[in-house]
Design a protein around this motif. Structure first.
Motif, PDB file in Angstrom:
ATOM      1  N   UNK A 225       0.863  -1.188   0.000  1.00 52.32           N
ATOM      2  CA  UNK A 225       0.000   0.000   0.000  1.00 52.32           C
ATOM      3  C   UNK A 225       0.898   1.236   0.000  1.00 52.32           C
ATOM      4  N   UNK A 226       0.330   2.378  -0.352  1.00 51.95           N
ATOM      5  CA  UNK A 226       1.081   3.624  -0.339  1.00 51.95           C
ATOM      6  C   UNK A 226       1.444   3.988   1.096  1.00 51.95           C
ATOM      7  N   UNK A 227       2.724   4.219   1.327  1.00 50.02           N
ATOM      8  CA  UNK A 227       3.224   4.487   2.680  1.00 50.02           C
ATOM      9  C   UNK A 227       3.221   5.997   2.924  1.00 50.02           C
ATOM     10  N   UNK A 228       2.616   6.409   4.045  1.00 54.90           N
ATOM     11  CA  UNK A 228       2.567   7.825   4.409  1.00 54.90           C
ATOM     12  C   UNK A 228       3.326   8.136   5.692  1.00 54.90           C
ATOM     13  N   UNK A 229       3.695   7.121   6.470  1.00 59.64           N
ATOM     14  CA  UNK A 229       4.393   7.378   7.735  1.00 59.64           C
ATOM     15  C   UNK A 229       5.256   6.182   8.110  1.00 59.64           C
ATOM     16  N   UNK A 230       6.407   6.474   8.698  1.00 63.77           N
ATOM     17  CA  UNK A 230       7.322   5.451   9.199  1.00 63.77           C
ATOM     18  C   UNK A 230       7.844   5.903  10.556  1.00 63.77           C
ATOM     19  N   UNK A 231       8.218   4.928  11.413  1.00 64.42           N
ATOM     20  CA  UNK A 231       8.750   5.249  12.736  1.00 64.42           C
ATOM     21  C   UNK A 231       9.632   4.111  13.217  1.00 64.42           C
ATOM     22  N   UNK A 232      10.940   4.357  13.452  1.00 68.10           N
ATOM     23  CA  UNK A 232      11.812   3.315  14.009  1.00 68.10           C
ATOM     24  C   UNK A 232      11.537   3.116  15.496  1.00 68.10           C
TER      25      UNK A 232
END
Length: 435
Positions: A225-232
């Motif tokens: 899916x289209x990615x709008x947010x990431x967080x390690x």
């Protein structure tokens, strides 16, 4: 036994018969222990011939011109492998100098060095523009200074032009490197705590880890899916969350490129994700604004069990496009489309602080980011009007409003070390450094 004595003295008294006999092969291969024999010769004469050849080998005359001694293949291969780059057999490769600015990707900036040993003082606010950066060909979605203090001169930007860039944000604003790990717009990007890798998510459906110095993609995962947010994850940065145009939030392990856990909610899109409680829990923001949306606007999750810890956090019918954790207190803030920033506890039951509300800016559908100064005393936010707003964390009053851009300012970040240095960006791709 008498014959053995004669053979041992062959060097000093060679057999005249052997000296007079012609040996054409010995002239070509004098360094080889050849033994010439015939069907009529006796074993004693053959031994004598061997002894004579051995004596000739010890006192071998120089070879005739144009004749080379035989060298076994195994010896030739081992000799070729032992050749060094300085030998004439190996072509010399000229030294390729590193690209301009590569040194700044791994060394401390002279502008930052004097402030590293100083204790952080009172936060100063910017007054004037230091430099204007215009290299992106599309809107800039997010900015972030490097989390490593001695590398904090590095500024990361992610753009809708499919690229991320790292800038020398305090030394003139030079673009140091461009990263093209994606084939679609880069919606979100951030530094890993080590400061040597970047985590990014794109509309092409992938998340990627990229090496800062080499620009090489370390690993890339397809989310579907289209990615709008990431967080390690704070306790293990190789594990990270990704969300986007899906009802799922996925937890990935970049080392094995596998999905560890999936968190499902009855929503259509995840706008942002934020780890709290040291990475044991996280909060997701969704686009749910329908009836009873208060049950799904902000959701707290247990990272290990994928269980919902609370979905009764935000009771107003506004979406929250961005989340940010306080650097010291157990609290976090949420940017709302109601034109204000809400404050929440980062501990269960994640109650909203109704006595503090940071308002004065506008969002109007843009994914406007908000954040804190390094000591948490000042809160900063962009605005759809192009201005930047600074708020006092404790009193929630407005400290200053900066007319930064002509178009919507979607992100503003205070420098973690240098006083008053702030980076801002707008929806046209313009980046400004303020002091």
């Amino acid at each position: 036994m008498a014959s053995l004595v004669e053979y041992e003295d062959s060097d000093s008294d060679p057999d005249p018969d052997l000296q007079s006999a012609p040996h054409p092969h010995l002239e070509l291969y004098e360094d080889q222990p050849l033994i010439m024999s015939s069907s009529s010769s006796s074993s004693s004469s053959a031994a004598a011939a061997a002894a004579s050849v051995s004596g000739c080998r010890k006192r071998a005359p120089p070879l005739p011109a144009g004749v080379r001694p035989y060298v076994p293949k195994r010896q030739r291969v081992s000799s070729a492998a032992a050749l060094t780059p300085d030998t004439p057999h190996t072509p010399h490769t000229p030294h390729t100098p590193p690209p301009a600015g590569a040194r700044l990707l791994s060394e401390v900036s002279e502008r930052v060095r004097p402030f590293l040993a100083l204790k952080p003082g009172r936060v100063e606010l910017p007054r004037r523009v230091q430099c204007l950066l215009q290299a992106h060909q599309g809107p800039v979605n997010t900015l972030q200074w490097s989390p490593v203090e001695h590398l904090s001169h590095l500024l990361l930007s992610a753009s809708m032009d499919n690229t991320c860039k790292v800038w020398d944000g305090v030394g003139g604003g030079r673009s140091l490197r461009t990263y093209s790990a994606h084939r679609g717009a880069v919606r979100d990007a951030c530094w890993l705590p080590c400061g040597r890798r970047l985590l990014s998510g794109s509309f092409d459906g992938t998340t990627a880890l990229t090496d800062v110095e080499t620009g090489q993609t370390v690993t890339q995962m397809d989310n579907g899916f289209k990615v709008t947010c990431v967080a390690p994850r704070p306790s293990d940065p190789e594990v990270f969350l990704s969300g986007g145009f899906s009802s799922e939030v996925k937890a990935w392990d970049a080392r094995c490129r596998k999905v560890l856990r999936v968190y499902k909610a009855p929503v259509q899109q995840t706008l942002d994700v934020l780890f709290v409680s040291g990475g044991r829990e996280f909060v997701s923001s969704t686009d749910s604004v329908s009836r009873d949306s208060a049950e799904r606007t902000l959701i707290a999750w247990d990272f290990q069990t994928t269980a919902k810890l609370s979905n009764q956090i935000f009771h107003e019918r506004y979406t929250c496009p961005s989340l940010s954790a306080h650097p010291l207190d157990a609290s976090f803030i949420a940017q709302t489309n109601g034109g204000y920033i809400a404050l929440f506890s980062a501990q269960r039951p994640y109650r909203m602080n109704k006595r503090r509300r940071y308002e004065g800016h506008k969002v109007e559908g843009f994914a406007v980011h908000c954040g804190f100064s390094a000591d948490g005393s000042v809160l900063v936010s962009g605005s759809s009007t192009g201005s930047v707003h600074f708020y006092d964390y404790q009193s929630s009053r407005t400290l200053m409003t900066l007319d930064a851009h002509e178009h919507a300012c979607v992100c503003a970040v205070l420098h973690p070390v240098l006083p008053a240095v702030t980076a801002t960006c707008d929806w046209t791709g313009e980046i400004k450094i303020w002091t």
